[in-house]
Design an enzyme around this catalytic site. Structure first.
Site: not given
Ligand code: BES
Ligand code: ZN
Ligand code: ZN
Length: 493
Positions: A252, A257, A264, A275, A334, A336, A338
């Site tokens: 990834k 992000d 966010k 990220d 968010d 993204e 996946r």
């Molecule tokens: N890049 C984030 C995951 C992340 C969160 C990495 C905190 C490092 C620290 C990812 O893209 C994301 O935002 N995931 C969401 C998924 C949700 C929307 C299902 C999350 O973890 O809140």
């Molecule tokens: Zn992310």
């Molecule tokens: Zn994200």
């Protein structure tokens, strides 16, 4: 980033001025004592260690004067025999604390050349500091030029070369991950990987714009379309002279992000330049595998985009089509990672490798589940076992989560083949991420079997160390799991 020169010496001769000598301290029948050391420690015989605050506790360190204007660093080693992982961490923590010296000499008794190598590798991994953006103020000073282990158990030239290659690739990952999004964006990340791969035997293809569309990479395009700095797919290939096994890696690579239109909150956005850690890690590992000429074919896909909100950004409720034909309802922009990995895993599957491992900062939930020192791993048991064995071998931490197929219905979509999230769901987020990715491996979306063994590593909690440095882990980007991936390639090959 320069690393200290790593040296072994057969025996101790004399104390050199301005050099620090690391001496183990342990307990013997409840008493604090200087441990076995090839270094002359008779000076310490009459010193009351306890009154100086010396302790046998791991990671403790007290400095006292040594002959000839040299310094002793008295380091606690506990009371158990030290494993090579302990030695690596001790080497790292000691070298980091003593990095204001030019030369550090380790006086730990090593039982074999692997022990010696572990201390040296630790010293090199531990003396990383991210100073590239310091202007007038000083960063963390690293003056260390050599790290020496005194031991008759010398690593071979090949073993020393391997340490060098591993440390370089870990530090490459750290350097890339630590870069702010202003400087590291899809084009520059792709170019940085291309530059790093020069001369390694890894071939590099970079796909942009029309090529992404022509190849049907709807996930990468969808995530990247909100940014003025367009997405990239980078394909790395290493073909060994011998070796039948084929490993595919997918990373990834979200260079920033923001969450996209599902923006966010300010606090959660901080750190989101990390990220792209998955992409940097698999790229660095691929380059190391090639430099080590391991007998295994490796094909690596970096899925790179910047996730921004704008008038051209993808919307919640959009439906996109991944490379393998699966349509995805984007409910949360968010989630993204996946989406870009859907394309990467599809591309990797087309190569028909024996194993696929994807590495991603995928979910904040993995930190809730496992804390900040373990990566979550999921997937086919044989692949998960292989990744765990490799991590154990190099002293990195992973923990398996169950890919419970019953949870798959949570991401059923009314209008597309699958949704990228279950809105309102607050549990099992890491597993749901894994179940989503599973649909893009082989022919699984059609319910057909394939011969690919797949593992997913969620490194969202371990990519970045927000606390103080410990063991081989510095502040900021950790570079974790690059060594695991190289060990995996070694095992499979
Ligand atoms: N890049 C984030 C995951 C992340 C969160 C990495 C905190 C490092 C620290 C990812 O893209 C994301 O935002 N995931 C969401 C998924 C949700 C929307 C299902 C999350 O973890 O809140
Ligand atoms: Zn992310
Ligand atoms: Zn994200």
């Amino acid at each position: 980033m320069t690393t200290p020169k790593l040296v072994t010496a057969s025996k101790f001769t004399t104390f050199n001025k301005n050099t620090v000598y690391v001496i183990p301290v342990t307990t013997k029948s409840g008493k604090l004592v200087v441990g076995q050391s090839p270094i002359e420690t008779s000076e310490l015989a009459t010193v009351d260690l306890a009154s100086l605050g010396v302790s046998a506790e791991l990671e403790s360190m007290v400095r006292v004067p040594a002959p000839n204007g040299a310094t002793y660093a008295l380091v606690g080693i506990g009371s158990q025999p030290l494993s090579k992982h302990d030695l690596r961490n001790l080497g790292a923590a000691s070298a980091r604390k003593l990095a204001t010296f030019k030369d550090v000499v380790f006086g730990f008794e090593t039982l074999d050349s692997e022990d010696t190598a572990a201390i040296l590798e630790g010293a090199a991994l531990g003396t990383y500091a991210h100073n590239a953006y310091k202007g007038l103020s000083k960063g963390t000073e690293i003056k260390l030029q050599t790290a020496t282990v005194i031991s008759s158990h010398k690593p071979s030239a090949a073993a020393m070369n391997q340490i060098q290659i591993l440390v370089e690739s870990v530090n490459l990952t750290r350097d890339l991950v630590n870069m702010p999004g202003r400087d590291l964006y899809p084009e520059t990340l792709a170019k940085a990987v291309q530059t790093a791969a020069k001369g390694s035997g890894v071939s590099v293809q970079i796909w942009a714009d029309d090529r992404l569309a022509k190849e049907g990479l709807g996930g990468i395009i969808g995530v990247g379309q909100g940014s003025s700095r367009g997405p990239r797919l980078v394909k790395l290939e290493y073909k060994p002279k011998v070796g039948k096994k084929h490993l595919a890696l997918v990373g990834k690579g979200i260079t920033y992000d923001t969450g996209g239109l599902s923006l966010k909150p300010a606090l959660n956005m901080l750190g989101m330049n990390f990220d792209m850690t998955g992409a940097a890690s698999v790229a660095a590992a691929t380059i190391a595998i090639a430099k080590l000429q391991l007998p295994i074919k490796v094909t690596t896909f970096l899925c790179i985009a910047e996730n921004m909100p704008s008038g051209t950004a993808q919307r919640p409720n959009d439906v996109i089509k991944a490379r393998n034909g699966v349509t995805i309802e984007v409910l949360n922009t968010d989630a993204e990672g996946r989406l870009v990995l859907a394309d990467g895993l599809s591309l990797a599957s087309e190569e028909k490798p024996d194993f696929i491992v994807d590495v991603a900062t995928l979910t904040g939930a993995v930190q809730i589940a496992l804390g900040s020192r373990y990566a979550g791993i999921m997937g086919d048991q044989a692949a998960v076992d292989a990744v765990r064995d490799a991590a154990d071998e190099v002293g990195e931490y992973v923990w398996q989560l169950p890919l419970d197929k019953k949870l798959r219905t949570l991401i059923d979509s009314e209008i597309a083949d699958i949704a990228n999230v279950r809105m309102g769901n607050t549990t099992g987020g890491t597993i749901i991420g894994g179940l989503f990715l599973n649909e893009f491996v082989g022919n699984r979306a059609k319910g057909e079997d394939d011969n690919i063994k797949w593992a997913h590593m969620d490194i969202a909690a371990t990519a970045h160390n927000e606390g103080a440095a410990y063991g081989v882990i510095p502040k900021g980007a950790t570079g974790s799991y690059v060594r695991t991936l190289v060990a995996l390639a070694k095992q499979l090959g």
